[in-house]
Motif scaffolding. Structure first.
Motif, PDB file in Angstrom:
ATOM      1  N   LYS A  34      53.332   7.377 -13.190  1.00 42.26           N
ATOM      2  CA  LYS A  34      52.775   6.039 -12.979  1.00 42.26           C
ATOM      3  C   LYS A  34      51.295   6.073 -12.593  1.00 42.26           C
ATOM      4  CE  LYS A  34      54.400   5.689  -8.164  1.00 42.26           C
ATOM      5  NZ  LYS A  34      54.581   7.147  -8.032  1.00 42.26           N
ATOM      6  N   TRP A 206      52.464  -0.727 -10.169  1.00 39.13           N
ATOM      7  CA  TRP A 206      53.513  -1.229 -11.050  1.00 39.13           C
ATOM      8  C   TRP A 206      53.143  -2.553 -11.703  1.00 39.13           C
ATOM      9  CZ3 TRP A 206      56.617   1.810 -13.201  1.00 39.13           C
ATOM     10  CH2 TRP A 206      57.098   2.940 -12.549  1.00 39.13           C
ATOM     11  N   ASN A 210      53.384  -3.000 -15.675  1.00 38.55           N
ATOM     12  CA  ASN A 210      54.296  -4.020 -16.203  1.00 38.55           C
ATOM     13  C   ASN A 210      53.600  -5.206 -16.868  1.00 38.55           C
ATOM     14  OD1 ASN A 210      56.647  -2.681 -15.400  1.00 38.55           O
ATOM     15  ND2 ASN A 210      56.571  -3.561 -13.349  1.00 38.55           N
ATOM     16  N   PHE A 224      58.738   2.621 -17.104  1.00 38.11           N
ATOM     17  CA  PHE A 224      59.415   1.913 -16.024  1.00 38.11           C
ATOM     18  C   PHE A 224      60.898   2.269 -15.997  1.00 38.11           C
ATOM     19  CE2 PHE A 224      61.580  -1.537 -13.905  1.00 38.11           C
ATOM     20  CZ  PHE A 224      60.716  -1.918 -12.890  1.00 38.11           C
ATOM     21  N   TYR A 227      61.616   5.757 -14.553  1.00 37.56           N
ATOM     22  CA  TYR A 227      61.594   5.747 -13.093  1.00 37.56           C
ATOM     23  C   TYR A 227      62.836   5.077 -12.526  1.00 37.56           C
ATOM     24  CZ  TYR A 227      56.940   7.602 -12.083  1.00 37.56           C
ATOM     25  OH  TYR A 227      55.860   8.445 -11.922  1.00 37.56           O
ATOM     26  N   CYS A 237      61.919   1.032  -4.388  1.00 35.80           N
ATOM     27  CA  CYS A 237      60.508   0.840  -4.670  1.00 35.80           C
ATOM     28  C   CYS A 237      60.178  -0.643  -4.632  1.00 35.80           C
ATOM     29  CB  CYS A 237      60.173   1.411  -6.047  1.00 35.80           C
ATOM     30  SG  CYS A 237      58.507   1.074  -6.577  1.00 35.80           S
ATOM     31  N   THR A 239      58.373  -3.392  -5.718  1.00 42.67           N
ATOM     32  CA  THR A 239      57.443  -3.558  -6.828  1.00 42.67           C
ATOM     33  C   THR A 239      57.219  -5.012  -7.181  1.00 42.67           C
ATOM     34  OG1 THR A 239      57.090  -3.077  -9.159  1.00 42.67           O
ATOM     35  CG2 THR A 239      59.350  -3.276  -8.462  1.00 42.67           C
ATOM     36  N   HIS A 246      63.082  -6.254 -14.238  1.00 44.25           N
ATOM     37  CA  HIS A 246      62.399  -5.305 -13.368  1.00 44.25           C
ATOM     38  C   HIS A 246      63.009  -5.374 -11.969  1.00 44.25           C
ATOM     39  CE1 HIS A 246      58.588  -5.622 -16.079  1.00 44.25           C
ATOM     40  NE2 HIS A 246      59.525  -4.840 -16.581  1.00 44.25           N
ATOM     41  N   CYS A 249      62.149  -0.046  -9.496  1.00 45.55           N
ATOM     42  CA  CYS A 249      61.657   1.048 -10.322  1.00 45.55           C
ATOM     43  C   CYS A 249      61.897   2.400  -9.680  1.00 45.55           C
ATOM     44  CB  CYS A 249      60.154   0.888 -10.563  1.00 45.55           C
ATOM     45  SG  CYS A 249      59.202   1.035  -9.044  1.00 45.55           S
ATOM     46  N   GLN A 251      60.676   5.449  -6.838  1.00 45.48           N
ATOM     47  CA  GLN A 251      59.420   6.194  -6.813  1.00 45.48           C
ATOM     48  C   GLN A 251      59.689   7.693  -6.859  1.00 45.48           C
ATOM     49  OE1 GLN A 251      57.163   5.560  -3.292  1.00 45.48           O
ATOM     50  NE2 GLN A 251      58.914   5.504  -1.921  1.00 45.48           N
TER      51      GLN A 251
END
Length: 452
Positions: A34, A206, A210, A224, A227, A237, A239, A246, A249, A251
């Motif tokens: 990322k 992120w 995204n 994405f 992860y 995460c 985000t 979403h 995600c 980390q």
């Protein structure tokens, strides 16, 4: 948030064109993760801005996207990174941007498998972490020094951020110079570092992935998802999401699938739990390497330089015995064969490494087993070794007839020829004369070597 991101892009534009008027190359370490993805994205956007100027002659500084392949990277990440690098190379050429892709790898005699299965190095742990230097630092440093030799100096762009950890923040702040963007590299002379995204928060990273279309035309949702699939249960995460898909995600940190420094490979375990069941044999093999590392029956009583390696309690702590190396190589090749039934593009060990392992076994005077025979038994075909000095079947038959009744002489001659082959299979010929002398000494005084 977008204003902060625009500010970083403008800063990169200024640093590329005005703050530094030299042509010192920029080097971006690209892992495909990322942070390096966001770093390259913002640098790319900066170049697009410069290109729109009436006189875009400022696009003179080369930017090298350097990806280091340890040769034992997580196969899921390797496949992804290879696809991304291909897209970057094509897009940079089509958009006429001074971005160049370079993939580095460890020297053949320093790869993970040549060290572990060839030389018998115990797999790395926190007290003997030989892998970082051999697999990562040396290959990248070699390319960096090539650039310095050509241009005099170079600037390494880092994707490090304060937000990663308190330790990382202390490290960044320790080396940065107040009021200046560039800092002296910690170890390489004539090298500076530049960390344009150091103030970005994880949510912003992120957000960029995204919401910003990939400048090189790749689908960022794939990253994405990787992860997300690799997120262990104890990670969450926070985000900034842009749609309902979403969710989280994660980390997770990706690295070598063989990594024995960490207690547990959480990312590979999570990938398996999320559908990548074919990776289970890899995880099991990795766990075996950890469990068997300190089993003294698998370790020799002498180091490779022949110094004693026996502790006070009588346990051995030298390299792995050759028979154990052979056993683990057999397991590895069997796993590779099974995986390649559905994923033929995945190789856990290269033919070049197999040849180097055989050369190392020869020079360790281990002739009981051969890599060629092992490979043939598993894959039902020969490995290409260019063994120009090898005896062919007819020559072997004639030699056996001559040595009839004294087969020890046949094995001696065959072993010596195998040692001679190291001159053609490997670049290094150091110590070959001594290896041949040792083999002859073992033939003359076998009991002395048996006692060892």
């Amino acid at each position: 948030m977008s204003k902060r991101i625009d500010k970083i892009v403008d800063e990169i534009v200024d640093q590329y064109t005005y703050a530094d008027t030299s042509e010192r190359p920029w080097i971006i370490g690209f892992s495909g993760g990322k942070d390096s993805t966001v770093l390259l994205t913002l640098v790319w956007k900066a170049l697009e801005k410069i290109k729109e100027w009436p006189t875009p002659f400022q696009l003179r500084r080369p930017i090298h996207v350097v990806c280091n392949d340890t040769l034992v990277e997580n196969p899921v990440i390797t496949s992804y990174v290879d696809d991304v690098l291909g897209k970057i190379e094509i897009a940079a050429r089509e958009q006429d941007l001074p971005i160049f892709v370079k993939k580095t790898a460890p020297a053949l005699d320093e790869t993970f498998w040549v060290n572990v299965l060839g030389k018998g190095y115990p797999v790395p742990n926190n007290s003997f972490r030989w892998c970082t230097d051999k697999l990562k630092i040396r290959p990248t440093s070699k390319f960096l020094h090539e650039q310095i030799d050509e241009k005099g100096e170079a600037i390494v762009l880092l994707g490090t951020r304060y937000d990663e950890s308190a330790t990382r923040e202390r490290s960044i702040r320790k080396h940065e110079i107040k009021g200046q963007r560039l800092s002296k590299h910690q170890s390489s002379i004539n090298t500076y570092t530049y960390a344009p995204i150091k103030e970005l928060m994880l949510e912003e990273v992120w957000y960029i992935i995204n919401t910003f279309p990939s400048p090189w035309g790749y689908d960022n949702s794939i990253l994405f998802q990787i992860y997300a699939d690799a997120s262990a249960d104890d990670y969450e995460c926070p985000t900034v999401v842009t749609n309902k898909e979403h969710s989280s995600c994660g980390q997770s940190r990706f690295g070598c699938w063989t990594c024995t420094v960490v207690k547990k490979d959480k990312s590979m375990s999570a990938l398996i739990d999320n559908g990548q069941q074919w990776m289970k044999p890899l995880l099991d093999f990795r766990n075996q390497l950890v469990e068997e590392r300190n089993v003294h029956e698998y370790r020799m009583p002498e180091r490779r330089d022949e110094r004693p390696a026996v502790r006070e309690d009588g346990t051995n702590w030298g390299p792995y015995w050759p028979w154990y190396r052979h056993q683990k190589l057999k397991q590895l090749l069997e796993i590779q064969k099974e995986i390649q039934k559905e994923r033929p593009h995945i190789s856990l060990i290269s033919n070049q490494e197999l040849i180097a392992i055989q050369v190392t076994w020869n020079r360790d005077l281990y002739f009981d087993k051969t890599v060629g025979d092992l490979y043939r038994d598993i894959f039902d075909k020969d490995i290409s070794t260019n063994e120009s000095n090898s005896l062919n079947n007819t020559e072997k038959r004639i030699l056996k007839e001559i040595c009839e009744g004294e087969m020890s002489y046949y094995h001696l001659i065959d072993n010596l020829i195998a040692l001679q082959e190291t001159k053609t299979l490997m670049v290094s010929k150091y110590g070959l004369h001594n290896d041949i002398e040792k083999r002859i000494e073992r033939f003359v005084n076998p009991k002395e070597y048996e006692n060892k």
